[in-house]
Design a protein around this motif. Structure first.
Motif, PDB file in Angstrom:
ATOM      1  N   ILE A   1      -1.258   0.615  11.467  1.00 14.01           N
ATOM      2  CA  ILE A   1      -1.554   1.278  10.182  1.00 14.01           C
ATOM      3  C   ILE A   1      -2.091   0.232   9.201  1.00 14.01           C
ATOM      4  O   ILE A   1      -3.090   0.443   8.515  1.00 14.01           O
TER       5      ILE A   1
ATOM      6  N   GLY B   1       1.992   3.560  -1.299  1.00  6.72           N
ATOM      7  CA  GLY B   1       0.711   3.517  -0.581  1.00  6.72           C
ATOM      8  C   GLY B   1      -0.408   3.509  -1.608  1.00  6.72           C
ATOM      9  O   GLY B   1      -1.221   4.426  -1.675  1.00  6.72           O
TER      10      GLY B   1
ATOM     11  N   ASP C   1       3.942   4.123  -7.027  1.00  9.02           N
ATOM     12  CA  ASP C   1       2.848   4.650  -6.193  1.00  9.02           C
ATOM     13  C   ASP C   1       3.094   4.132  -4.776  1.00  9.02           C
ATOM     14  O   ASP C   1       2.928   2.941  -4.495  1.00  9.02           O
TER      15      ASP C   1
ATOM     16  N   PHE D   1       4.040   8.545  10.307  1.00  6.23           N
ATOM     17  CA  PHE D   1       5.085   7.932  11.127  1.00  6.23           C
ATOM     18  C   PHE D   1       5.465   8.891  12.257  1.00  6.23           C
ATOM     19  O   PHE D   1       5.922  10.008  11.996  1.00  6.23           O
TER      20      PHE D   1
ATOM     21  N   TRP E   1     -10.293  -0.448   3.395  1.00  5.77           N
ATOM     22  CA  TRP E   1     -10.460  -0.920   2.003  1.00  5.77           C
ATOM     23  C   TRP E   1     -11.494  -2.034   1.932  1.00  5.77           C
ATOM     24  O   TRP E   1     -12.270  -2.107   0.988  1.00  5.77           O
TER      25      TRP E   1
ATOM     26  N   GLY F   1       5.061  -3.734   0.962  1.00  7.66           N
ATOM     27  CA  GLY F   1       6.299  -3.150   1.471  1.00  7.66           C
ATOM     28  C   GLY F   1       6.031  -1.873   2.231  1.00  7.66           C
ATOM     29  O   GLY F   1       4.930  -1.325   2.184  1.00  7.66           O
ATOM     30  N   ASP F   2       7.092  -1.421   2.925  1.00 13.45           N
ATOM     31  CA  ASP F   2       7.023  -0.195   3.733  1.00 13.45           C
ATOM     32  C   ASP F   2       7.757   0.903   2.956  1.00 13.45           C
ATOM     33  O   ASP F   2       8.924   0.705   2.564  1.00 13.45           O
ATOM     34  N   ILE F   3       7.103   2.036   2.755  1.00 17.54           N
ATOM     35  CA  ILE F   3       7.724   3.096   1.948  1.00 17.54           C
ATOM     36  C   ILE F   3       8.990   3.678   2.601  1.00 17.54           C
ATOM     37  O   ILE F   3       9.730   4.393   1.945  1.00 17.54           O
TER      38      ILE F   3
ATOM     39  N   TRP G   1      -4.618   4.030  -9.424  1.00 21.59           N
ATOM     40  CA  TRP G   1      -3.591   4.850 -10.101  1.00 21.59           C
ATOM     41  C   TRP G   1      -2.631   3.954 -10.872  1.00 21.59           C
ATOM     42  O   TRP G   1      -2.217   4.287 -11.992  1.00 21.59           O
TER      43      TRP G   1
ATOM     44  N   TRP H   1       0.048   9.619  -1.960  1.00 25.19           N
ATOM     45  CA  TRP H   1      -1.035  10.482  -1.457  1.00 25.19           C
ATOM     46  C   TRP H   1      -1.407  10.105  -0.022  1.00 25.19           C
ATOM     47  O   TRP H   1      -1.802   8.972   0.255  1.00 25.19           O
ATOM     48  N   GLY H   2      -1.244  11.069   0.883  1.00 25.49           N
ATOM     49  CA  GLY H   2      -1.730  10.884   2.258  1.00 25.49           C
ATOM     50  C   GLY H   2      -1.111   9.700   2.978  1.00 25.49           C
ATOM     51  O   GLY H   2      -1.796   8.969   3.693  1.00 25.49           O
TER      52      GLY H   2
ATOM     53  N   LEU I   1       2.982  -0.052  -4.331  1.00 26.16           N
ATOM     54  CA  LEU I   1       3.543  -0.599  -3.089  1.00 26.16           C
ATOM     55  C   LEU I   1       2.590  -0.254  -1.956  1.00 26.16           C
ATOM     56  O   LEU I   1       2.153   0.902  -1.848  1.00 26.16           O
ATOM     57  N   ASP I   2       2.271  -1.220  -1.128  1.00 23.97           N
ATOM     58  CA  ASP I   2       1.374  -0.928   0.001  1.00 23.97           C
ATOM     59  C   ASP I   2       1.668  -1.882   1.149  1.00 23.97           C
ATOM     60  O   ASP I   2       2.104  -3.006   0.948  1.00 23.97           O
ATOM     61  N   ILE I   3       1.385  -1.405   2.351  1.00 24.90           N
ATOM     62  CA  ILE I   3       1.652  -2.179   3.561  1.00 24.90           C
ATOM     63  C   ILE I   3       0.529  -3.187   3.834  1.00 24.90           C
ATOM     64  O   ILE I   3       0.720  -4.133   4.605  1.00 24.90           O
TER      65      ILE I   3
ATOM     66  N   ILE J   1       3.283   0.179  12.801  1.00 33.61           N
ATOM     67  CA  ILE J   1       3.071  -0.235  11.413  1.00 33.61           C
ATOM     68  C   ILE J   1       1.970  -1.300  11.331  1.00 33.61           C
ATOM     69  O   ILE J   1       1.177  -1.316  10.383  1.00 33.61           O
TER      70      ILE J   1
HETATM   71  C1  LIG Z   1      -4.546   7.594   2.133  1.00 30.88           C
HETATM   72  S1  LIG Z   1      -4.365   5.969   1.485  1.00 30.88           S
HETATM   73  C2  LIG Z   1      -3.972   6.357  -0.183  1.00 30.88           C
HETATM   74  C3  LIG Z   1      -4.492   5.335  -1.154  1.00 30.88           C
HETATM   75  C4  LIG Z   1      -4.371   5.680  -2.635  1.00 30.88           C
HETATM   76  N1  LIG Z   1      -3.011   6.085  -2.982  1.00 30.88           N
HETATM   77  C5  LIG Z   1      -5.349   6.760  -3.035  1.00 30.88           C
HETATM   78  O1  LIG Z   1      -4.948   7.920  -3.171  1.00 30.88           O
HETATM   79  O2  LIG Z   1      -6.520   6.450  -3.186  1.00 30.88           O
HETATM   80  C6  LIG Z   1      -2.851   5.474   2.205  1.00 30.88           C
HETATM   81  C7  LIG Z   1      -2.351   4.065   1.780  1.00 30.88           C
HETATM   82  O3  LIG Z   1      -1.001   3.945   2.232  1.00 30.88           O
HETATM   83  C8  LIG Z   1      -0.786   2.641   2.767  1.00 30.88           C
HETATM   84  N2  LIG Z   1       0.337   2.741   3.715  1.00 30.88           N
HETATM   85  C9  LIG Z   1       0.334   3.284   4.945  1.00 30.88           C
HETATM   86  N3  LIG Z   1       1.549   3.213   5.493  1.00 30.88           N
HETATM   87  C10 LIG Z   1       2.350   2.617   4.570  1.00 30.88           C
HETATM   88  C11 LIG Z   1       3.726   2.259   4.549  1.00 30.88           C
HETATM   89  N4  LIG Z   1       4.530   2.501   5.587  1.00 30.88           N
HETATM   90  N5  LIG Z   1       4.226   1.690   3.432  1.00 30.88           N
HETATM   91  C12 LIG Z   1       3.418   1.423   2.368  1.00 30.88           C
HETATM   92  N6  LIG Z   1       2.103   1.726   2.346  1.00 30.88           N
HETATM   93  C13 LIG Z   1       1.574   2.318   3.426  1.00 30.88           C
HETATM   94  C14 LIG Z   1      -2.124   2.279   3.389  1.00 30.88           C
HETATM   95  O4  LIG Z   1      -2.264   0.873   3.517  1.00 30.88           O
HETATM   96  C15 LIG Z   1      -3.116   2.901   2.389  1.00 30.88           C
HETATM   97  O5  LIG Z   1      -3.472   1.980   1.396  1.00 30.88           O
END
Ligand SMILES: C[S@@+](CC[C@H](N)C(=O)[O-])C[C@H]1O[C@@H](n2cnc3c(N)ncnc32)[C@H](O)[C@@H]1O
Length: 266
Positions: A20, A67, A65, A133, A28, A109-111, A73, A127-128, A87-89, A17
């Motif tokens: 990532i 990540g 949202d 994991f 970014w 936070g962690d999704i 968005w 998204w993506g 929410l983002d890590i 993590i």
């Molecule tokens: C592919 S980007 C998508 C960004 C945005 N949603 C978009 O479509 O433009 C993936 C995002 O997920 C976040 N991320 C990765 N692992 C995560 C986790 N376990 N919990 C929360 N966010 C996470 C990353 O920091 C990154 O900002």
């Protein structure tokens, strides 16, 4: 499900993590950080698929949202009347978003363990992000199920194990000389449409649709990986634009997007 690896960068350390987080924070920052360019989401294929569902929700419906990256968005949907939590890590990215947009909801936070209460959201999109994991999809999909309200919608995209990847793995990778032993680490899972639908159904979701998206990115990756063209060159970009309407999605689409519903009553 196919496993993709990437080069192991020692400075990231072994913790998944943390790696990532540092990888995405770097991406970014290289793009100049959050800029509030919310309007650009309207050009995304994900938007064209998700918005017809969301705009039927009553205003004030709560969205998540998972990540959220640069937060576009979250900004757009909140302004459209759908309060969205991003929410983002990436701590650094979320700190900047909170400073720039104090009236919008962003959280670190962690999704897989969001801390939100059961049945919190009318819709959850990501998204993506679900595919990164090594332990697989169970923690992230069961968490999504828990925090969605009964009847709530999940929109999730992951890399697509398209025919190009399947053929390369079946034929090319068997006849190629083994690459030099460079240290690599797990990067992501790549799925077929059936595999993504099965994972979601196993966790209780009713799957409405799994669409193939991002043809142009698939072509650009093919040109880069198989023909060694520079991904940033105008030639590669122009070829991507010209060839994408012609190439079959099953062969070349880069991602898949599932729309699924948590049943209204269990
Ligand atoms: C592919 S980007 C998508 C960004 C945005 N949603 C978009 O479509 O433009 C993936 C995002 O997920 C976040 N991320 C990765 N692992 C995560 C986790 N376990 N919990 C929360 N966010 C996470 C990353 O920091 C990154 O900002």
């Amino acid at each position: 499900m196919r496993r993709d690896e990437r080069a192991y960068d020692e400075t990231e350390g072994r913790d998944e993590i943390a790696a990532i987080e540092s990888q995405w924070t770097r991406i970014w920052e290289a793009q100049g950080g959050p800029q509030g360019r919310a309007e650009r989401i309207r050009r995304r294929e994900e938007f064209r698929i998700m918005w017809p569902y969301i705009r039927q929700f009553p205003k004030g419906s709560r969205l998540l949202d998972g990540g959220c990256g640069l937060g576009d968005w979250v900004l757009w949907l909140t302004r459209a009347g759908y309060p969205t939590i991003g929410l983002d890590i990436s701590k650094a990215t979320i700190a900047k978003l909170k400073q720039m947009f104090p009236d919008t909801s962003f959280a670190v936070g962690d999704i897989r363990a969001t801390g939100f209460s059961d049945d919190s959201f009318d819709a959850y999109f990501s998204w993506g992000t679900f595919e990164h994991f090594e332990e697989g999809f169970a923690p992230v999909v069961s968490e999504a199920f828990r925090i969605l309200k009964p009847g709530g919608l999940l929109f999730v995209s992951t890399p697509f194990d398209n025919l190009r990847h399947a053929l390369r793995a079946t034929f090319l990778d068997r006849v190629r000389l083994p690459p030099q032993a460079k240290p690599t680490r797990f990067y992501q899972w790549r799925l077929t449409r059936g595999e993504l639908a099965t994972i979601l159904a196993r966790h209780g979701f009713a799957v409405d649709d799994v669409r193939m998206i991002h043809r142009r990115q698939g072509i650009q990756r093919f040109l880069q990986q198989n023909l060694r063209l520079d991904p940033a060159s105008n030639v590669t970009k122009a070829l991507g634009v010209m060839l994408s309407p012609l190439a079959p999605k099953r062969v070349i689409a880069h991602m898949i997007l599932a729309v699924a519903r948590k049943p209204a009553s269990r």
